[in-house]
Design a protein around this motif. Sequence first.
Motif, short mmCIF file in Angstrom:
data_model
loop_
_atom_site.label_atom_id
_atom_site.label_comp_id
_atom_site.label_asym_id
_atom_site.label_seq_id
_atom_site.Cartn_x
_atom_site.Cartn_y
_atom_site.Cartn_z
N ALA A 22 0.88 -1.46 0.17
CA ALA A 22 -0.05 -0.02 -0.04
C ALA A 22 1.06 1.41 -0.13
O ALA A 22 0.71 2.21 -0.74
CB ALA A 22 -1.00 -0.08 1.11
N VAL A 23 1.77 1.33 0.93
CA VAL A 23 2.40 2.47 0.92
C VAL A 23 3.72 2.66 -0.23
O VAL A 23 3.83 3.95 -0.62
CB VAL A 23 3.36 2.50 2.36
CG1 VAL A 23 2.62 2.79 3.64
CG2 VAL A 23 4.55 1.40 2.40
N LYS A 24 3.64 1.68 -0.77
CA LYS A 24 4.71 1.82 -2.12
C LYS A 24 3.73 2.02 -3.21
O LYS A 24 4.46 2.66 -4.26
CB LYS A 24 5.40 0.27 -2.50
CG LYS A 24 6.67 0.03 -1.66
CD LYS A 24 7.13 -1.46 -1.62
CE LYS A 24 8.25 -1.75 -1.02
NZ LYS A 24 8.56 -3.07 -1.28
N ALA A 25 2.78 1.81 -3.23
CA ALA A 25 1.72 2.11 -4.40
C ALA A 25 1.21 3.59 -4.51
O ALA A 25 1.10 3.96 -5.74
CB ALA A 25 0.51 1.11 -4.54
N ALA A 26 0.99 4.22 -3.34
CA ALA A 26 0.35 5.69 -3.60
C ALA A 26 1.21 6.44 -2.05
O ALA A 26 1.72 5.75 -1.15
CB ALA A 26 -0.97 5.58 -3.25
N ASP A 27 0.86 7.67 -2.53
CA ASP A 27 1.42 8.69 -1.25
C ASP A 27 0.30 8.59 -0.20
O ASP A 27 -0.52 9.38 -0.07
CB ASP A 27 1.41 9.91 -1.80
CG ASP A 27 2.24 10.90 -1.00
OD1 ASP A 27 2.83 10.54 0.17
OD2 ASP A 27 2.01 12.10 -0.86
N VAL A 28 0.57 7.55 0.79
CA VAL A 28 -0.51 7.41 1.87
C VAL A 28 0.48 7.13 3.06
O VAL A 28 1.85 6.92 3.09
CB VAL A 28 -1.32 6.13 1.93
CG1 VAL A 28 -2.47 6.54 0.63
CG2 VAL A 28 -0.62 4.99 1.78
N GLU A 29 0.07 7.49 4.42
CA GLU A 29 0.66 7.11 5.65
C GLU A 29 0.18 6.01 6.40
O GLU A 29 -1.12 6.21 6.52
CB GLU A 29 0.92 8.46 6.38
CG GLU A 29 1.50 8.40 7.59
CD GLU A 29 1.44 9.79 8.40
OE1 GLU A 29 1.96 9.84 9.34
OE2 GLU A 29 0.86 10.71 8.13
N ILE A 30 0.73 5.24 7.02
CA ILE A 30 0.13 4.24 8.12
C ILE A 30 0.12 5.30 9.55
O ILE A 30 1.03 5.43 9.96
CB ILE A 30 0.98 3.16 8.13
CG1 ILE A 30 1.09 2.20 6.96
CG2 ILE A 30 0.38 2.24 9.23
CD1 ILE A 30 2.33 1.13 6.96
N VAL A 31 -1.40 5.15 9.79
CA VAL A 31 -1.58 6.07 10.85
C VAL A 31 -2.17 5.31 12.21
O VAL A 31 -1.91 5.71 13.32
CB VAL A 31 -2.68 7.16 10.72
CG1 VAL A 31 -1.95 8.24 9.42
CG2 VAL A 31 -3.97 6.49 10.22
N GLY A 32 -2.39 3.93 11.83
CA GLY A 32 -2.85 3.02 13.16
C GLY A 32 -2.98 1.74 12.71
O GLY A 32 -2.56 1.28 11.46
N ILE A 33 -2.87 0.89 13.68
CA ILE A 33 -2.81 -0.58 13.65
C ILE A 33 -3.71 -0.94 14.71
O ILE A 33 -3.66 -0.50 15.87
CB ILE A 33 -1.54 -1.32 13.61
CG1 ILE A 33 -1.63 -2.65 13.32
CG2 ILE A 33 -0.82 -1.06 14.93
CD1 ILE A 33 -0.25 -3.31 13.15
N ALA A 55 -5.28 8.56 -3.58
CA ALA A 55 -4.22 7.70 -3.16
C ALA A 55 -4.58 6.71 -2.00
O ALA A 55 -4.15 5.43 -2.26
CB ALA A 55 -3.10 8.55 -2.59
N VAL A 56 -5.52 6.87 -1.32
CA VAL A 56 -5.93 5.74 -0.42
C VAL A 56 -6.61 4.76 -1.21
O VAL A 56 -6.42 3.49 -1.04
CB VAL A 56 -6.84 6.35 0.61
CG1 VAL A 56 -7.41 5.28 1.43
CG2 VAL A 56 -6.05 7.47 1.58
N LYS A 57 -7.46 5.11 -2.09
CA LYS A 57 -8.17 3.99 -2.98
C LYS A 57 -7.05 3.10 -3.63
O LYS A 57 -7.04 1.81 -3.36
CB LYS A 57 -9.02 4.66 -3.91
CG LYS A 57 -10.20 5.06 -3.21
CD LYS A 57 -11.45 5.73 -4.34
CE LYS A 57 -12.54 5.91 -3.81
NZ LYS A 57 -13.60 6.68 -4.68
N SER A 58 -6.21 3.53 -4.26
CA SER A 58 -5.00 2.79 -4.98
C SER A 58 -4.20 2.13 -3.97
O SER A 58 -3.72 1.03 -4.22
CB SER A 58 -3.98 3.85 -5.66
OG SER A 58 -4.76 4.68 -6.75
N ALA A 59 -3.80 2.65 -2.80
CA ALA A 59 -3.01 1.96 -1.86
C ALA A 59 -3.97 0.99 -1.31
O ALA A 59 -3.32 -0.32 -1.12
CB ALA A 59 -2.93 2.75 -0.61
#
Length: 105
Positions: A22-33, A55-59
């Motif tokens: 996901a983070v390689k595919a688009a400009d998103v940030e992992i914000v939680g787990i 970006a989130v949809k692509s990720a």
Amino acid sequence: MQALGLIETVGYSTAVSAADAAVKAADVEIVGIEKVIGVEGYLGVTIHFNGDVAAVKSAVDAGVSAAEGIGKVISAHVIPRAHSEVAGKLLPHFKLEDMHPGNDA
């Protein structure tokens, strides 16, 4: 808040694979787990992403595709603009702490 993306998997390695793709595919940030024992008798892991809607949809799409090659995806969803009640009261319970090395100096 911009868009919120969620990918829920069975197992930690499946979740890590989803997050990496996901983070390689688009400009998103992992914000939680979120980790929950008991999803189908296994560890359920939900990864939370933040970024602009496209970006989130692509990720999420890329993350789901990668995760399905490793294990099982329970669900995935994109919320284009989470309501302030969700963003302010629910999501902070799953927020990742800043774990960048070298911040202790």
